[in-house]
Write a protein that holds these residues in place. Sequence first.
Motif, PDB file in Angstrom:
ATOM      1  N   VAL A 224      27.552  89.149  72.380  1.00 17.15           N
ATOM      2  CA  VAL A 224      26.973  88.402  71.720  1.00 17.15           C
ATOM      3  C   VAL A 224      26.301  89.278  70.603  1.00 17.15           C
ATOM      4  CG1 VAL A 224      24.886  86.556  70.835  1.00 17.15           C
ATOM      5  CG2 VAL A 224      26.444  86.083  72.865  1.00 17.15           C
ATOM      6  N   ASP A 225      27.031  88.919  69.446  1.00 14.21           N
ATOM      7  CA  ASP A 225      26.199  90.358  68.645  1.00 14.21           C
ATOM      8  C   ASP A 225      25.452  90.139  66.851  1.00 14.21           C
ATOM      9  OD1 ASP A 225      27.992  92.491  69.050  1.00 14.21           O
ATOM     10  OD2 ASP A 225      29.951  91.451  68.069  1.00 14.21           O
ATOM     11  N   LYS A 226      25.151  88.271  67.002  1.00 10.58           N
ATOM     12  CA  LYS A 226      24.721  87.855  65.844  1.00 10.58           C
ATOM     13  C   LYS A 226      24.740  86.076  66.742  1.00 10.58           C
ATOM     14  CE  LYS A 226      25.029  86.419  61.186  1.00 10.58           C
ATOM     15  NZ  LYS A 226      25.896  86.250  59.806  1.00 10.58           N
ATOM     16  N   ILE A 227      23.400  86.321  66.461  1.00  7.93           N
ATOM     17  CA  ILE A 227      23.220  84.413  66.833  1.00  7.93           C
ATOM     18  C   ILE A 227      21.687  84.003  65.396  1.00  7.93           C
ATOM     19  CG2 ILE A 227      20.957  82.971  68.218  1.00  7.93           C
ATOM     20  CD1 ILE A 227      21.641  85.738  70.131  1.00  7.93           C
ATOM     21  N   GLU A 228      22.447  82.662  64.466  1.00  9.17           N
ATOM     22  CA  GLU A 228      21.509  82.286  63.849  1.00  9.17           C
ATOM     23  C   GLU A 228      21.428  80.668  63.836  1.00  9.17           C
ATOM     24  OE1 GLU A 228      22.639  82.433  58.824  1.00  9.17           O
ATOM     25  OE2 GLU A 228      23.894  83.071  60.401  1.00  9.17           O
ATOM     26  N   PHE A 229      20.381  79.952  63.396  1.00  8.71           N
ATOM     27  CA  PHE A 229      20.184  78.985  63.445  1.00  8.71           C
ATOM     28  C   PHE A 229      20.171  78.618  62.144  1.00  8.71           C
ATOM     29  CE2 PHE A 229      16.989  75.371  63.019  1.00  8.71           C
ATOM     30  CZ  PHE A 229      18.055  74.501  64.661  1.00  8.71           C
ATOM     31  N   LYS A 230      21.172  77.307  62.111  1.00  5.47           N
ATOM     32  CA  LYS A 230      21.604  76.990  60.157  1.00  5.47           C
ATOM     33  C   LYS A 230      22.082  75.347  60.723  1.00  5.47           C
ATOM     34  CE  LYS A 230      26.050  78.784  59.313  1.00  5.47           C
ATOM     35  NZ  LYS A 230      26.693  79.998  58.925  1.00  5.47           N
ATOM     36  N   ASN A 231      22.062  73.961  59.505  1.00  4.99           N
ATOM     37  CA  ASN A 231      21.969  72.804  60.002  1.00  4.99           C
ATOM     38  C   ASN A 231      22.060  72.459  61.591  1.00  4.99           C
ATOM     39  OD1 ASN A 231      23.617  73.673  57.513  1.00  4.99           O
ATOM     40  ND2 ASN A 231      25.882  74.405  58.313  1.00  4.99           N
ATOM     41  N   SER A 232      20.498  73.369  61.697  1.00  2.66           N
ATOM     42  CA  SER A 232      20.154  72.570  62.485  1.00  2.66           C
ATOM     43  C   SER A 232      20.897  73.010  64.332  1.00  2.66           C
ATOM     44  CB  SER A 232      20.233  70.711  63.142  1.00  2.66           C
ATOM     45  OG  SER A 232      19.818  70.406  61.974  1.00  2.66           O
ATOM     46  N   ILE A 236      26.905  81.370  66.903  1.00  2.00           N
ATOM     47  CA  ILE A 236      26.765  82.820  67.389  1.00  2.00           C
ATOM     48  C   ILE A 236      27.929  83.262  67.118  1.00  2.00           C
ATOM     49  CG2 ILE A 236      27.178  83.553  70.201  1.00  2.00           C
ATOM     50  CD1 ILE A 236      25.354  82.497  69.938  1.00  2.00           C
ATOM     51  N   ASN A 237      27.713  84.481  66.541  1.00  2.00           N
ATOM     52  CA  ASN A 237      29.072  84.976  66.265  1.00  2.00           C
ATOM     53  C   ASN A 237      29.867  84.684  65.126  1.00  2.00           C
ATOM     54  OD1 ASN A 237      28.686  87.118  67.962  1.00  2.00           O
ATOM     55  ND2 ASN A 237      29.931  86.803  69.361  1.00  2.00           N
ATOM     56  N   ALA A 238      28.941  83.847  64.412  1.00  2.00           N
ATOM     57  CA  ALA A 238      29.503  83.181  63.162  1.00  2.00           C
ATOM     58  C   ALA A 238      30.625  82.139  63.740  1.00  2.00           C
ATOM     59  CB  ALA A 238      30.156  84.271  62.442  1.00  2.00           C
ATOM     60  N   GLY A 239      30.760  81.735  64.616  1.00  3.09           N
ATOM     61  CA  GLY A 239      31.909  80.688  65.863  1.00  3.09           C
ATOM     62  C   GLY A 239      31.417  79.839  66.487  1.00  3.09           C
ATOM     63  N   LYS A 240      31.332  79.846  67.803  1.00  2.00           N
ATOM     64  CA  LYS A 240      30.310  78.817  68.138  1.00  2.00           C
ATOM     65  C   LYS A 240      29.716  78.048  68.278  1.00  2.00           C
ATOM     66  CE  LYS A 240      33.317  81.033  72.590  1.00  2.00           C
ATOM     67  NZ  LYS A 240      34.347  79.840  72.621  1.00  2.00           N
ATOM     68  N   THR A 241      29.668  77.309  68.114  1.00  2.00           N
ATOM     69  CA  THR A 241      27.907  76.209  67.930  1.00  2.00           C
ATOM     70  C   THR A 241      27.434  75.571  68.781  1.00  2.00           C
ATOM     71  OG1 THR A 241      29.023  73.936  67.021  1.00  2.00           O
ATOM     72  CG2 THR A 241      28.260  76.284  65.341  1.00  2.00           C
ATOM     73  N   TYR A 242      26.110  75.433  68.861  1.00  9.59           N
ATOM     74  CA  TYR A 242      25.373  75.034  70.261  1.00  9.59           C
ATOM     75  C   TYR A 242      24.326  74.065  69.430  1.00  9.59           C
ATOM     76  CZ  TYR A 242      28.007  78.068  72.441  1.00  9.59           C
ATOM     77  OH  TYR A 242      29.654  78.694  73.303  1.00  9.59           O
ATOM     78  N   ASP A 243      23.747  73.097  70.326  1.00  7.12           N
ATOM     79  CA  ASP A 243      22.435  72.559  69.428  1.00  7.12           C
ATOM     80  C   ASP A 243      21.499  72.645  70.161  1.00  7.12           C
ATOM     81  OD1 ASP A 243      24.122  69.740  68.823  1.00  7.12           O
ATOM     82  OD2 ASP A 243      24.360  69.282  70.566  1.00  7.12           O
ATOM     83  N   ILE A 244      21.631  73.179  71.738  1.00  9.05           N
ATOM     84  CA  ILE A 244      20.303  73.741  72.657  1.00  9.05           C
ATOM     85  C   ILE A 244      20.480  75.211  72.727  1.00  9.05           C
ATOM     86  CG2 ILE A 244      18.921  73.445  74.518  1.00  9.05           C
ATOM     87  CD1 ILE A 244      19.635  70.775  74.619  1.00  9.05           C
ATOM     88  N   LEU A 245      20.129  76.491  72.904  1.00 15.18           N
ATOM     89  CA  LEU A 245      20.478  77.540  73.619  1.00 15.18           C
ATOM     90  C   LEU A 245      19.929  78.299  74.259  1.00 15.18           C
ATOM     91  CD1 LEU A 245      22.851  79.666  72.744  1.00 15.18           C
ATOM     92  CD2 LEU A 245      21.074  81.185  71.073  1.00 15.18           C
ATOM     93  N   ILE A 246      19.649  78.889  75.331  1.00 12.44           N
ATOM     94  CA  ILE A 246      19.672  79.274  76.197  1.00 12.44           C
ATOM     95  C   ILE A 246      19.463  80.826  76.779  1.00 12.44           C
ATOM     96  CG2 ILE A 246      18.760  79.272  78.777  1.00 12.44           C
ATOM     97  CD1 ILE A 246      19.102  76.303  78.604  1.00 12.44           C
TER      98      ILE A 246
END
Length: 415
Positions: A224-232, A236-246
């Motif tokens: 994991v190099d980059k984590i961003e919260f956008k569009n609710s 992760i890494n401008a690729g994988k998306t999740y509703d909840i992150l742990i």
Amino acid sequence: MKVGILGAGISGLSIARMLNDSFDVEILECASEYGGIAKTKQVEGVAYHKIGGHCFNSKYPEVLDFVFEHILRKEEWHVIHRDAVIKLKGQEVSYPIEYAIGQIHQFDPQLAIHITRDFLSAKDNGDYTNLEDWFRKKFGDTLADVYFLPYNRKIWNKEPNEMSPAWVEGKLPIPDKESFFKGLISNEQDKMPHASFYYPNTNDQKTFIDSLAEGLNISLNYKVDKIEFKNSQWEINAGKTYDILISTLPLNIIPGLIQGTPEKIKIEASKLKYNKVSTMLWETKPTTRTWTYVPDPENLFHRYIHIGSFFNPSKNYSITEVVGERTYEEMVENGKKDPFLIRPVDYNVSGHAYVVFDENYDTATKNVKDYLQQIELYTLGRFGEWQYYNMDICIKSSLETAKKIKEKYYKPAST
């Protein structure tokens, strides 16, 4: 809903198992295998615990129920009774030391008298300025000076008077004056949960870890190099998306990966310190011991983990441990001081191993955790929560976090 979990150590695997029946769960792990600091390596048919000696027990019924009912049945473990000793002035005395005063009296009567006098006259007002102050008020000056302070200098690589006592709760057996006195006139012993513990019948903790990981969606070799919260959603890494992150990633690292983290939070995270640990697996002479603690400042090793005693049948192997990064040659040379150690077999230097409870600990952890809670990123585990957690506390924390997440987000399909 999609749940992303960063890190496939005990905490990440545990909470994934707890959420897997209610959410679409994926674990991202940067290493080539799961297990975190609890994973083992097979060497000469022996499970080498490269970072400490991980075993299992718990005083929490919910943790025992989770493990024995859902992961690895109780019949698939065997019980080991702790047989730990401390090397003190060239002699072996029982652990914990405050119950071994009679043994100390046999080779140093004056020391035993001073320990007893200081312990029984120690004034514990519940107010501690640092870790050294905590030891002196709990155990008296003599026990602090001959054992607790030199040993803790070794295991933390830091002066105890520069450390917080925040980690000690539940980690050390702490007798009161009555139980200490009973220890002088009887066989009074501590009743800590790890006075006995479980180890898999396969003689490898990997069996438990594999059972924990069974059926889970784990992406290995994913850094994991980059984590961003956008569009609710969390991206992760401008690729994988999740509703909840742990996240079980180290608390000193995670703020720097999250886009938009305030600079003041990154500064707080940079104040968090940790220690690496160097270990060596040895072929040894036979022993029934489980651990040996070494406070002697002249000896590089602070602890022997007699891993062969965890096995059934037992084998003649032990792990020596040093806090900090030490070379193979340094470890071998130090081992020559002890004829118990026959032959070095393998060697490892860790990354994160133990968090350091220094003068910055309380404020820095609070500020970083408050920020992560504010952005609704869940943190979990020894490094995610920046705590000195054993395996069972990692599982307990996972149970509690999973319950919160289910209560907030899980909506069962109507029947």
